[in-house]
Design a protein around this motif. Structure first.
Motif, PDB file in Angstrom:
ATOM      1  N   LEU A   1      -9.610  -8.241  -2.715  1.00 41.28           N
ATOM      2  CA  LEU A   1      -9.336  -7.202  -1.427  1.00 41.28           C
ATOM      3  C   LEU A   1      -8.988  -8.396  -0.349  1.00 41.28           C
ATOM      4  O   LEU A   1      -9.589  -9.526  -0.059  1.00 41.28           O
ATOM      5  CB  LEU A   1     -10.790  -6.779  -1.008  1.00 41.28           C
ATOM      6  CG  LEU A   1     -10.925  -6.092   0.333  1.00 41.28           C
ATOM      7  CD1 LEU A   1      -9.801  -5.008   0.454  1.00 41.28           C
ATOM      8  CD2 LEU A   1     -12.384  -5.782   0.639  1.00 41.28           C
TER       9      LEU A   1
ATOM     10  N   ARG B   1       4.111  -3.519 -10.173  1.00 41.01           N
ATOM     11  CA  ARG B   1       2.818  -2.933  -9.716  1.00 41.01           C
ATOM     12  C   ARG B   1       2.874  -1.384  -9.920  1.00 41.01           C
ATOM     13  O   ARG B   1       3.753  -0.760  -9.962  1.00 41.01           O
ATOM     14  CB  ARG B   1       2.694  -3.404  -8.247  1.00 41.01           C
ATOM     15  CG  ARG B   1       3.576  -2.812  -7.367  1.00 41.01           C
ATOM     16  CD  ARG B   1       3.498  -3.367  -5.938  1.00 41.01           C
ATOM     17  NE  ARG B   1       4.757  -2.864  -4.979  1.00 41.01           N
ATOM     18  CZ  ARG B   1       4.574  -3.381  -3.979  1.00 41.01           C
ATOM     19  NH1 ARG B   1       3.974  -4.164  -3.573  1.00 41.01           N
ATOM     20  NH2 ARG B   1       5.525  -2.702  -2.943  1.00 41.01           N
TER      21      ARG B   1
ATOM     22  N   GLN C   1      -6.190  -5.945  -9.809  1.00 34.67           N
ATOM     23  CA  GLN C   1      -6.161  -5.273  -8.678  1.00 34.67           C
ATOM     24  C   GLN C   1      -5.991  -5.699  -7.384  1.00 34.67           C
ATOM     25  O   GLN C   1      -6.639  -6.794  -7.123  1.00 34.67           O
ATOM     26  CB  GLN C   1      -7.359  -4.185  -8.581  1.00 34.67           C
ATOM     27  CG  GLN C   1      -7.642  -3.332  -7.253  1.00 34.67           C
ATOM     28  CD  GLN C   1      -6.768  -2.002  -7.262  1.00 34.67           C
ATOM     29  OE1 GLN C   1      -6.603  -1.531  -8.316  1.00 34.67           O
ATOM     30  NE2 GLN C   1      -6.026  -1.956  -6.274  1.00 34.67           N
ATOM     31  N   VAL C   2      -5.292  -5.348  -6.550  1.00 38.35           N
ATOM     32  CA  VAL C   2      -4.657  -5.872  -5.154  1.00 38.35           C
ATOM     33  C   VAL C   2      -5.066  -4.734  -4.173  1.00 38.35           C
ATOM     34  O   VAL C   2      -4.508  -3.707  -4.357  1.00 38.35           O
ATOM     35  CB  VAL C   2      -3.429  -6.572  -5.094  1.00 38.35           C
ATOM     36  CG1 VAL C   2      -3.034  -6.804  -3.711  1.00 38.35           C
ATOM     37  CG2 VAL C   2      -3.328  -7.459  -5.777  1.00 38.35           C
ATOM     38  N   THR C   3      -6.014  -5.096  -3.186  1.00 37.40           N
ATOM     39  CA  THR C   3      -6.061  -3.905  -2.326  1.00 37.40           C
ATOM     40  C   THR C   3      -6.200  -4.712  -0.678  1.00 37.40           C
ATOM     41  O   THR C   3      -6.763  -5.515  -0.509  1.00 37.40           O
ATOM     42  CB  THR C   3      -7.484  -3.493  -2.345  1.00 37.40           C
ATOM     43  OG1 THR C   3      -7.954  -2.956  -3.722  1.00 37.40           O
ATOM     44  CG2 THR C   3      -7.801  -2.344  -1.282  1.00 37.40           C
ATOM     45  N   VAL C   4      -5.218  -3.915  -0.224  1.00 41.42           N
ATOM     46  CA  VAL C   4      -4.927  -4.675   1.259  1.00 41.42           C
ATOM     47  C   VAL C   4      -5.500  -3.549   2.182  1.00 41.42           C
ATOM     48  O   VAL C   4      -5.024  -2.424   2.191  1.00 41.42           O
ATOM     49  CB  VAL C   4      -3.240  -4.917   1.475  1.00 41.42           C
ATOM     50  CG1 VAL C   4      -3.306  -5.475   2.670  1.00 41.42           C
ATOM     51  CG2 VAL C   4      -2.866  -5.594   0.351  1.00 41.42           C
ATOM     52  N   SER C   5      -6.608  -4.141   2.773  1.00 35.79           N
ATOM     53  CA  SER C   5      -7.184  -3.037   4.028  1.00 35.79           C
ATOM     54  C   SER C   5      -7.926  -3.665   4.785  1.00 35.79           C
ATOM     55  O   SER C   5      -8.561  -4.892   4.607  1.00 35.79           O
ATOM     56  CB  SER C   5      -8.106  -1.990   2.780  1.00 35.79           C
ATOM     57  OG  SER C   5      -9.052  -1.278   3.823  1.00 35.79           O
TER      58      SER C   5
ATOM     59  N   PRO D   1      -0.647  -2.861   3.685  1.00 39.23           N
ATOM     60  CA  PRO D   1      -1.680  -1.699   2.912  1.00 39.23           C
ATOM     61  C   PRO D   1      -0.756  -1.173   1.702  1.00 39.23           C
ATOM     62  O   PRO D   1      -1.420  -0.763   0.691  1.00 39.23           O
ATOM     63  CB  PRO D   1      -1.840  -0.816   3.829  1.00 39.23           C
ATOM     64  CG  PRO D   1      -1.957  -1.485   5.163  1.00 39.23           C
ATOM     65  CD  PRO D   1      -0.954  -2.679   5.099  1.00 39.23           C
TER      66      PRO D   1
ATOM     67  N   ASP E   1       0.935  -2.376  -0.042  1.00 39.18           N
ATOM     68  CA  ASP E   1       1.276  -3.445  -1.454  1.00 39.18           C
ATOM     69  C   ASP E   1      -0.151  -3.202  -2.382  1.00 39.18           C
ATOM     70  O   ASP E   1      -0.031  -3.928  -3.198  1.00 39.18           O
ATOM     71  CB  ASP E   1       1.172  -4.808  -0.847  1.00 39.18           C
ATOM     72  CG  ASP E   1       2.499  -5.138  -0.210  1.00 39.18           C
ATOM     73  OD1 ASP E   1       1.989  -6.054   1.003  1.00 39.18           O
ATOM     74  OD2 ASP E   1       3.695  -4.811  -0.452  1.00 39.18           O
ATOM     75  N   THR E   2      -0.815  -2.507  -1.789  1.00 36.16           N
ATOM     76  CA  THR E   2      -2.179  -1.960  -2.782  1.00 36.16           C
ATOM     77  C   THR E   2      -1.820  -1.543  -3.932  1.00 36.16           C
ATOM     78  O   THR E   2      -0.964  -0.469  -4.207  1.00 36.16           O
ATOM     79  CB  THR E   2      -3.199  -1.091  -2.057  1.00 36.16           C
ATOM     80  OG1 THR E   2      -3.612  -1.732  -0.975  1.00 36.16           O
ATOM     81  CG2 THR E   2      -4.214  -0.920  -2.973  1.00 36.16           C
TER      82      THR E   2
ATOM     83  N   ALA F   1       0.837   1.734  -8.016  1.00 36.80           N
ATOM     84  CA  ALA F   1      -0.165   2.183  -7.042  1.00 36.80           C
ATOM     85  C   ALA F   1      -0.543   3.592  -7.538  1.00 36.80           C
ATOM     86  O   ALA F   1       0.279   4.222  -8.225  1.00 36.80           O
ATOM     87  CB  ALA F   1       0.628   2.458  -5.662  1.00 36.80           C
TER      88      ALA F   1
END
Length: 119
Positions: free
Chosen positions: A11, A38, A114-118, A87, A89-90, A40
């Protein structure tokens, strides 16, 4: 074909950075191309970066200038440096291989990272 294991996701706040790693079970020196995909939620898997033997790196327009793919043949590892994350890119990020010029990308996938941009 070598087995690939992704790591390094997490994250991160918008504008932040992450470095993903793809560790191969054997030598990647002779593999024609390595890439990062990736996926989503609700979207198709897409190729975002690839590094082609003796030909350099290629990027999707959406990540160009922000992501950098590199390969360390001595460590049999491919990296994806992701800067200025957004975001959008999540996603779950997957590493893959294209053994030869004329053949396809491998059709089996690892578990990804997992990549989470937030915020």
């Amino acid at each position: 074909q070598v087995q690939l294991v992704e790591s390094g996701g997490g994250l991160v706040q918008p504008g932040g950075s992450l470095r993903l790693s793809c560790a191969a079970s054997g030598s990647i020196f002779s593999i024609y191309a390595m890439g990062w995909y990736r996926q989503a939620p609700g979207k198709q898997r897409e190729l975002v970066a690839s590094i082609i033997k003796a030909a350099g790196a290629h990027y999707a327009d959406s990540v160009k200038g922000r992501f950098t793919i590199t390969a360390d043949n001595a460590k049999n590892t491919v990296y994806l440096q992701m800067n200025s994350l957004r975001p959008e890119d999540t996603a779950v990020y997957y590493c893959n291989q294209k053994p030869t010029l004329w053949g396809p990308w491998n059709d089996s996938w690892g578990q990804g990272t997992q990549v989470t941009v937030s915020s």
